[in-house]
Design a protein around this motif. Structure first.
Motif, mmCIF file in Angstrom:
data_model
loop_
_atom_site.group_PDB
_atom_site.id
_atom_site.type_symbol
_atom_site.label_atom_id
_atom_site.label_comp_id
_atom_site.label_asym_id
_atom_site.label_seq_id
_atom_site.Cartn_x
_atom_site.Cartn_y
_atom_site.Cartn_z
ATOM 1 N N PHE A 20 36.209 60.497 65.338
ATOM 2 C CA PHE A 20 36.704 60.929 64.053
ATOM 3 C C PHE A 20 36.495 59.599 63.113
ATOM 4 C CE2 PHE A 20 39.952 61.290 60.555
ATOM 5 C CZ PHE A 20 39.846 62.787 60.284
ATOM 6 N N VAL A 21 35.769 59.997 61.805
ATOM 7 C CA VAL A 21 35.570 58.834 60.938
ATOM 8 C C VAL A 21 36.468 59.340 59.560
ATOM 9 C CG1 VAL A 21 34.076 57.622 59.824
ATOM 10 C CG2 VAL A 21 33.441 58.023 62.219
ATOM 11 N N ALA A 22 36.809 58.450 59.143
ATOM 12 C CA ALA A 22 37.622 58.959 57.622
ATOM 13 C C ALA A 22 36.711 57.311 56.752
ATOM 14 C CB ALA A 22 39.069 58.366 57.478
ATOM 15 N N THR A 23 36.210 58.148 55.736
ATOM 16 C CA THR A 23 35.527 57.091 54.802
ATOM 17 C C THR A 23 36.391 56.998 53.616
ATOM 18 O OG1 THR A 23 33.424 57.332 56.032
ATOM 19 C CG2 THR A 23 33.138 56.317 53.640
ATOM 20 N N CYS A 24 36.619 55.736 53.124
ATOM 21 C CA CYS A 24 37.608 55.922 51.964
ATOM 22 C C CYS A 24 36.836 55.041 50.849
ATOM 23 C CB CYS A 24 38.985 55.118 52.392
ATOM 24 S SG CYS A 24 39.530 55.796 53.708
ATOM 25 N N ARG A 25 37.352 55.477 49.536
ATOM 26 C CA ARG A 25 36.740 54.537 48.568
ATOM 27 C C ARG A 25 37.778 54.538 47.389
ATOM 28 N NH1 ARG A 25 36.742 57.884 44.504
ATOM 29 N NH2 ARG A 25 36.106 59.913 44.532
ATOM 30 N N GLY A 26 38.031 53.395 46.751
ATOM 31 C CA GLY A 26 38.966 53.286 45.699
ATOM 32 C C GLY A 26 40.059 52.407 45.972
ATOM 33 N N GLU A 27 41.402 52.801 45.397
ATOM 34 C CA GLU A 27 42.538 52.056 45.603
ATOM 35 C C GLU A 27 43.392 52.926 46.342
ATOM 36 O OE1 GLU A 27 44.028 51.176 41.667
ATOM 37 O OE2 GLU A 27 42.311 50.053 41.185
ATOM 38 N N MET A 28 43.862 52.128 47.628
ATOM 39 C CA MET A 28 44.855 52.852 48.465
ATOM 40 C C MET A 28 46.287 52.449 48.089
ATOM 41 S SD MET A 28 45.113 53.243 52.630
ATOM 42 C CE MET A 28 43.341 53.340 52.706
ATOM 43 N N ASP A 29 46.969 53.055 47.351
ATOM 44 C CA ASP A 29 48.263 52.792 46.953
ATOM 45 C C ASP A 29 49.404 53.820 47.075
ATOM 46 O OD1 ASP A 29 47.986 54.442 44.648
ATOM 47 O OD2 ASP A 29 47.495 52.882 43.320
ATOM 48 N N VAL A 30 50.595 53.627 46.421
ATOM 49 C CA VAL A 30 51.770 54.782 46.758
ATOM 50 C C VAL A 30 51.260 56.095 46.137
ATOM 51 C CG1 VAL A 30 52.707 54.109 44.366
ATOM 52 C CG2 VAL A 30 53.975 54.710 46.420
ATOM 53 N N THR A 31 50.402 55.966 45.254
ATOM 54 C CA THR A 31 49.912 57.373 44.688
ATOM 55 C C THR A 31 49.058 57.834 45.532
ATOM 56 O OG1 THR A 31 48.509 56.524 43.281
ATOM 57 C CG2 THR A 31 50.792 56.579 42.285
ATOM 58 N N THR A 32 48.249 57.415 46.266
ATOM 59 C CA THR A 32 47.053 57.866 47.034
ATOM 60 C C THR A 32 47.332 57.821 48.442
ATOM 61 O OG1 THR A 32 45.909 55.906 47.028
ATOM 62 C CG2 THR A 32 45.373 57.415 45.377
ATOM 63 N N CYS A 33 48.388 57.018 48.971
ATOM 64 C CA CYS A 33 48.370 56.953 50.562
ATOM 65 C C CYS A 33 48.809 58.318 51.467
ATOM 66 C CB CYS A 33 49.189 55.666 51.014
ATOM 67 S SG CYS A 33 51.015 55.977 50.587
ATOM 68 N N ASP A 34 49.503 59.105 50.764
ATOM 69 C CA ASP A 34 49.943 60.612 51.357
ATOM 70 C C ASP A 34 48.595 61.241 51.556
ATOM 71 O OD1 ASP A 34 52.342 59.822 51.324
ATOM 72 O OD2 ASP A 34 52.946 61.059 49.594
ATOM 73 N N LEU A 35 47.730 61.199 50.281
ATOM 74 C CA LEU A 35 46.119 61.903 50.693
ATOM 75 C C LEU A 35 45.497 61.192 51.870
ATOM 76 C CD1 LEU A 35 43.871 63.662 49.706
ATOM 77 C CD2 LEU A 35 43.344 61.807 48.328
ATOM 78 N N PHE A 36 45.628 59.879 52.077
ATOM 79 C CA PHE A 36 44.726 59.252 53.279
ATOM 80 C C PHE A 36 45.539 59.734 54.497
ATOM 81 C CE2 PHE A 36 44.960 55.461 55.884
ATOM 82 C CZ PHE A 36 43.614 55.517 56.364
ATOM 83 N N PHE A 37 46.663 59.675 54.465
ATOM 84 C CA PHE A 37 47.396 59.835 55.692
ATOM 85 C C PHE A 37 47.241 61.411 56.192
ATOM 86 C CE2 PHE A 37 51.165 61.077 58.407
ATOM 87 C CZ PHE A 37 51.354 59.771 58.994
ATOM 88 N N ALA A 38 47.516 62.353 55.300
ATOM 89 C CA ALA A 38 47.259 63.711 55.633
ATOM 90 C C ALA A 38 45.674 63.815 55.861
ATOM 91 C CB ALA A 38 47.289 64.570 54.161
ATOM 92 N N ALA A 39 44.794 63.326 55.506
ATOM 93 C CA ALA A 39 43.123 63.401 55.931
ATOM 94 C C ALA A 39 43.058 62.798 57.104
ATOM 95 C CB ALA A 39 42.514 62.796 54.859
ATOM 96 N N VAL A 40 43.732 61.925 57.797
ATOM 97 C CA VAL A 40 43.494 61.110 59.010
ATOM 98 C C VAL A 40 44.192 61.756 60.166
ATOM 99 C CG1 VAL A 40 43.368 58.858 60.056
ATOM 100 C CG2 VAL A 40 42.544 58.864 57.762
ATOM 101 N N LEU A 41 45.509 62.035 59.850
ATOM 102 C CA LEU A 41 46.357 62.502 60.902
ATOM 103 C C LEU A 41 45.693 63.716 61.942
ATOM 104 C CD1 LEU A 41 48.974 61.758 62.093
ATOM 105 C CD2 LEU A 41 50.037 63.743 60.819
ATOM 106 N N PRO A 42 45.113 64.500 61.267
ATOM 107 C CA PRO A 42 44.469 65.868 62.169
ATOM 108 C C PRO A 42 43.435 65.015 63.148
ATOM 109 C CG PRO A 42 44.380 66.529 59.837
ATOM 110 C CD PRO A 42 45.058 65.149 59.800
ATOM 111 N N GLY A 43 42.642 64.136 62.611
ATOM 112 C CA GLY A 43 41.686 63.330 63.570
ATOM 113 C C GLY A 43 42.541 62.764 64.715
#
Length: 122
Positions: A20-43
């Motif tokens: 499972f690969v997650a490719t990220c771009r931009g700034e990972m901060d308090v406003t975006t980390c929930d999106l990141f977490f929700a995208a990777v957890l299913p993998g």
């Protein structure tokens, strides 16, 4: 393939075989980390995967909240018996990971998983 994008951060996920690969771009901060977490957890929870890789080549900023998300996902992967790797980190992101001991923390999980008596493993 799953694509989640919102400014200033986006994450694209893809499963190929057992990876499972997650490719990220931009700034990972308090406003975006929930999106990141929700995208990777299913993998991580997918029983068909055994390896989770995070590509940080296009991540330009990593805050403490982003680091926390990475650590939580690392622990979840460890708990679920998955390998978890970060790839292609930019120097400014690598510096944050090093300052907060991400590598040391990961090494501690590996040590625990390989050197602990069998009864203590999950």
């Amino acid at each position: 393939m799953t694509v989640c994008e919102s400014s200033p951060f986006g994450v694209r996920t893809q499963r190929t075989g057992t990876r499972f690969v997650a490719t990220c771009r931009g700034e990972m901060d308090v406003t975006t980390c929930d999106l990141f977490f929700a995208a990777v957890l299913p993998g991580i929870t997918d029983t068909a995967t055994d390896r989770v890789s995070i590509d940080l080549a296009e991540v330009t900023f990593l805050s403490a909240s982003g680091l926390r998300s990475l650590l939580l996902l690392l622990c979840a992967a460890h708990y679920n018996g998955k390998s978890f790797d970060l790839h292609r980190t930019q120097p400014q992101v690598r510096r944050v990971l090093d300052l907060f001991g991400f590598t040391t923390f990961k090494a501690g999980l590996v040590w625990d998983a390989t050197m602990s008596p069998r009864g203590r493993r999950h």
